[in-house]
Design a protein around this motif. Structure first.
Motif, PDB file in Angstrom:
ATOM      1  N   TYR A 100       0.890  -1.133  -0.066  1.00 38.68           N
ATOM      2  CA  TYR A 100       0.019   0.126   0.019  1.00 38.68           C
ATOM      3  C   TYR A 100       0.907   1.195  -0.134  1.00 38.68           C
ATOM      4  O   TYR A 100       1.129   1.804   1.032  1.00 38.68           O
ATOM      5  CB  TYR A 100      -0.768   0.012   1.155  1.00 38.68           C
ATOM      6  CG  TYR A 100      -1.609  -1.248   1.347  1.00 38.68           C
ATOM      7  CD1 TYR A 100      -2.485  -1.866   0.316  1.00 38.68           C
ATOM      8  CD2 TYR A 100      -2.033  -1.711   2.665  1.00 38.68           C
ATOM      9  CE1 TYR A 100      -3.249  -2.901   0.445  1.00 38.68           C
ATOM     10  CE2 TYR A 100      -2.508  -2.977   2.822  1.00 38.68           C
ATOM     11  CZ  TYR A 100      -3.146  -3.661   1.637  1.00 38.68           C
ATOM     12  OH  TYR A 100      -3.919  -4.554   1.744  1.00 38.68           O
ATOM     13  N   GLN A 104      -4.136   2.887   1.747  1.00 36.55           N
ATOM     14  CA  GLN A 104      -5.404   2.394   1.259  1.00 36.55           C
ATOM     15  C   GLN A 104      -6.411   3.040   1.361  1.00 36.55           C
ATOM     16  O   GLN A 104      -7.485   3.027   0.719  1.00 36.55           O
ATOM     17  CB  GLN A 104      -5.618   1.122   1.962  1.00 36.55           C
ATOM     18  CG  GLN A 104      -5.570   1.061   3.258  1.00 36.55           C
ATOM     19  CD  GLN A 104      -5.919  -0.300   3.957  1.00 36.55           C
ATOM     20  OE1 GLN A 104      -6.745  -1.155   3.469  1.00 36.55           O
ATOM     21  NE2 GLN A 104      -5.069  -0.446   5.152  1.00 36.55           N
ATOM     22  N   SER A 107      -7.864   4.891  -1.927  1.00 35.85           N
ATOM     23  CA  SER A 107      -8.432   3.991  -2.934  1.00 35.85           C
ATOM     24  C   SER A 107     -10.020   4.085  -2.887  1.00 35.85           C
ATOM     25  O   SER A 107     -10.551   4.241  -1.455  1.00 35.85           O
ATOM     26  CB  SER A 107      -8.061   2.682  -2.775  1.00 35.85           C
ATOM     27  OG  SER A 107      -8.699   1.667  -3.767  1.00 35.85           O
ATOM     28  N   PRO A 111      -8.518  -2.628  -0.388  1.00 32.17           N
ATOM     29  CA  PRO A 111      -7.736  -3.684  -1.003  1.00 32.17           C
ATOM     30  C   PRO A 111      -8.264  -5.083  -1.107  1.00 32.17           C
ATOM     31  O   PRO A 111      -8.046  -5.705  -2.403  1.00 32.17           O
ATOM     32  CB  PRO A 111      -6.435  -3.538  -0.103  1.00 32.17           C
ATOM     33  CG  PRO A 111      -6.651  -2.419   0.687  1.00 32.17           C
ATOM     34  CD  PRO A 111      -8.086  -2.082   0.606  1.00 32.17           C
TER      35      PRO A 111
END
Length: 203
Positions: A100, A104, A107, A111
């Protein structure tokens, strides 16, 4: 692969324990790989892929084969980044800075969802291509029409290309989010500095 899935699920479901290293509460078996990545083996493969990266780049330029140049260099680059990540986890398999890189939190998906989605896509495409090859082989042996098998293989290939395109879109979207996020962008120099230090140590 099972260790990766188990670890990511555990990280999502067991937020009360934030494992940063192997200890009494965080077992080695629950880490990303479930073992300490080998320093020697990963260094060897990293160096080999760096040399292959250079060799393929030279061949592509010499023979002016630009499509092969792009594909092989992109593949070698991904391998180099992957082995750098493994080297970063040699002393601490809970160190996910190599996985990562920018966080994360940037995002749009967790994940674990990327793994579920794209491994499923890989399995579907491989199953279609394998089934199509089997059908075509049987049809050829029986002197029957191979259209069904060929079309099944083609469907598998089309599905694989579509899933790769979707993955590329997700990567681009993540890069855009990193660029737009001040905190994530601020981590970029640190990430590349760590990678340069690892390359220097490996070489």
């Amino acid at each position: 692969m099972s260790s990766i899935l188990r670890t990511l699920v555990a990280r999502d479901d067991n937020n009360d324990v934030d494992c940063e290293s192997v200890n009494a509460q965080c077992a080695l078996s629950d880490s990303f790989y479930g073992y300490f990545p080998s320093l020697a083996a990963n260094t060897v493969f990293l160096v080999l892929f760096i040399f292959m990266w250079i060799a393929h780049g030279g061949q592509g330029i010499y023979y002016r084969s630009w499509s092969t140049f792009a594909a092989m260099n992109l593949g070698c680059l991904c391998e180099v980044l992957g082995y750098i990540g493994r080297l970063m986890m040699h002393h601490n398999p809970y160190n996910l800075n190599g996985v990562y890189l920018f966080g994360q939190d940037v995002s749009s998906l967790k994940p674990i969802n990327y793994i579920y989605i794209f491994i499923f896509c890989d399995l579907v495409s491989l199953a279609l291509q394998g089934a199509g090859g089997g059908l075509a082989s049987v049809a050829a042996q029986n002197n029957d029409d191979m259209a069904t098998g060929d079309n099944t293989q083609l469907a598998g290939l089309v599905f694989q290309v579509a899933s790769l395109a979707l993955f590329a879109i997700c990567c681009a979207e993540y890069a855009w989010r990193v660029w737009r996020n001040p905190a994530a962008s601020a981590r970029v120099p640190t990430v590349f500095s760590q990678n340069k230090n690892l390359k220097a140590k490996a070489l």
